[in-house]
Design a protein around this motif. Structure first.
Motif, mmCIF file in Angstrom:
data_model
loop_
_atom_site.group_PDB
_atom_site.id
_atom_site.type_symbol
_atom_site.label_atom_id
_atom_site.label_comp_id
_atom_site.label_asym_id
_atom_site.label_seq_id
_atom_site.Cartn_x
_atom_site.Cartn_y
_atom_site.Cartn_z
ATOM 1 N N LYS A 1 0.859 -1.182 0.000
ATOM 2 C CA LYS A 1 0.000 0.000 0.000
ATOM 3 C C LYS A 1 0.894 1.232 0.000
ATOM 4 O O LYS A 1 1.905 1.271 0.695
ATOM 5 N N PRO A 2 0.529 2.257 -0.752
ATOM 6 C CA PRO A 2 1.317 3.485 -0.722
ATOM 7 C C PRO A 2 1.369 4.078 0.677
ATOM 8 O O PRO A 2 0.412 3.972 1.446
ATOM 9 N N LYS A 3 2.488 4.691 0.977
ATOM 10 C CA LYS A 3 2.679 5.340 2.276
ATOM 11 C C LYS A 3 1.887 6.639 2.328
ATOM 12 O O LYS A 3 1.670 7.281 1.312
ATOM 13 N N GLY A 4 1.522 7.042 3.551
ATOM 14 C CA GLY A 4 0.857 8.316 3.765
ATOM 15 C C GLY A 4 1.822 9.311 4.383
ATOM 16 O O GLY A 4 3.025 9.069 4.509
ATOM 17 N N MET A 5 1.273 10.431 4.806
ATOM 18 C CA MET A 5 2.077 11.492 5.429
ATOM 19 C C MET A 5 2.232 11.242 6.910
ATOM 20 O O MET A 5 1.267 10.873 7.565
ATOM 21 N N PRO A 6 3.417 11.451 7.440
ATOM 22 C CA PRO A 6 4.619 12.009 6.831
ATOM 23 C C PRO A 6 5.579 10.945 6.291
ATOM 24 O O PRO A 6 6.612 11.275 5.733
ATOM 25 N N THR A 7 5.240 9.661 6.442
ATOM 26 C CA THR A 7 6.163 8.580 6.096
ATOM 27 C C THR A 7 6.636 8.641 4.645
ATOM 28 O O THR A 7 7.800 8.371 4.367
ATOM 29 N N ILE A 8 5.768 9.014 3.716
ATOM 30 C CA ILE A 8 6.150 9.039 2.301
ATOM 31 C C ILE A 8 7.325 9.979 2.050
ATOM 32 O O ILE A 8 8.116 9.777 1.137
ATOM 33 N N MET A 9 7.506 10.982 2.892
ATOM 34 C CA MET A 9 8.573 11.951 2.659
ATOM 35 C C MET A 9 9.947 11.440 3.078
ATOM 36 O O MET A 9 10.950 12.092 2.810
ATOM 37 N N GLU A 10 10.016 10.254 3.673
ATOM 38 C CA GLU A 10 11.330 9.692 4.008
ATOM 39 C C GLU A 10 11.998 9.066 2.784
ATOM 40 O O GLU A 10 13.171 8.730 2.815
ATOM 41 N N GLN A 11 11.280 8.914 1.712
ATOM 42 C CA GLN A 11 11.794 8.250 0.510
ATOM 43 C C GLN A 11 12.930 9.057 -0.111
ATOM 44 O O GLN A 11 12.919 10.283 -0.072
ATOM 45 N N PRO A 12 13.914 8.360 -0.709
ATOM 46 C CA PRO A 12 15.087 9.057 -1.259
ATOM 47 C C PRO A 12 15.004 9.355 -2.763
ATOM 48 O O PRO A 12 15.938 9.883 -3.337
ATOM 49 N N TYR A 13 13.900 9.011 -3.378
ATOM 50 C CA TYR A 13 13.810 9.077 -4.838
ATOM 51 C C TYR A 13 13.505 10.493 -5.333
ATOM 52 O O TYR A 13 13.149 11.374 -4.561
ATOM 53 N N PRO A 14 13.601 10.716 -6.635
ATOM 54 C CA PRO A 14 13.345 12.048 -7.185
ATOM 55 C C PRO A 14 11.932 12.537 -6.876
ATOM 56 O O PRO A 14 10.991 11.755 -6.743
#
Length: 157
Positions: A24-37
């Motif tokens: 499942k896609p991450k929600g806020m704020p967890t999604i912002m830990e990702q290192p991708y563009p």
């Protein structure tokens, strides 16, 4: 962390409770830990913040007269404003329920404030995330990171 949040964390079973285990896609704020563009697409009254992970699109409402979302969603409701060359984004109404992907909880009352600002030389995008959640933390929590500007890199589709 508050005693109640520590109790939740102590009961966390990564194998059973990982919110991303079923992709499942991450929600806020967890999604912002990702290192991708990431990419900002300015539509005037809204800015789409596109993240490569899970092909996520966050909508940042730039008009102060916008109507807030009636219900909570995993990404929450984001309102932005410019402060000089920095974009400040305040997100509320996140139903994700997680501060991170390793068991730290987050209440629906959490307020997430982000600051995106280019470095003086334009080589980096400096990022600060501040979470205020009295149910989880005894004081606001601040995380910092940066993305390096690489004009040849495009978001994967």
């Amino acid at each position: 962390m508050t005693p109640a949040a520590r109790a939740v964390l102590m009961k966390y079973d990564f194998a059973a409770d990982d919110p991303t285990a079923d992709c499942k896609p991450k929600g806020m704020p967890t999604i912002m830990e990702q290192p991708y563009p990431i990419e900002f697409v300015n539509h005037g009254d809204v800015i789409d913040l596109r993240l490569e992970e899970y092909d996520t699109v966050r909508t940042v409402h730039m008009s102060p007269t916008g109507v807030p979302a009636a219900t909570a969603t995993p990404l929450g409701y984001s309102v932005g404003r410019m402060d000089g060359n920095a974009l400040l984004v305040t997100t509320t109404k996140s139903s994700w329920g997680n501060f991170d992907s390793v068991g730290v909880p987050l209440s629906a009352a959490a307020v997430i404030v982000e600051r995106f600002a280019p470095s003086d030389d334009g080589a980096r995008l400096e990022y600060t995330l501040t979470v205020t959640d009295a149910a989880t933390f005894t004081a606001p929590v601040e995380l910092k990171k940066q993305w390096i500007w690489r004009p040849e890199v495009r978001l994967g589709k």
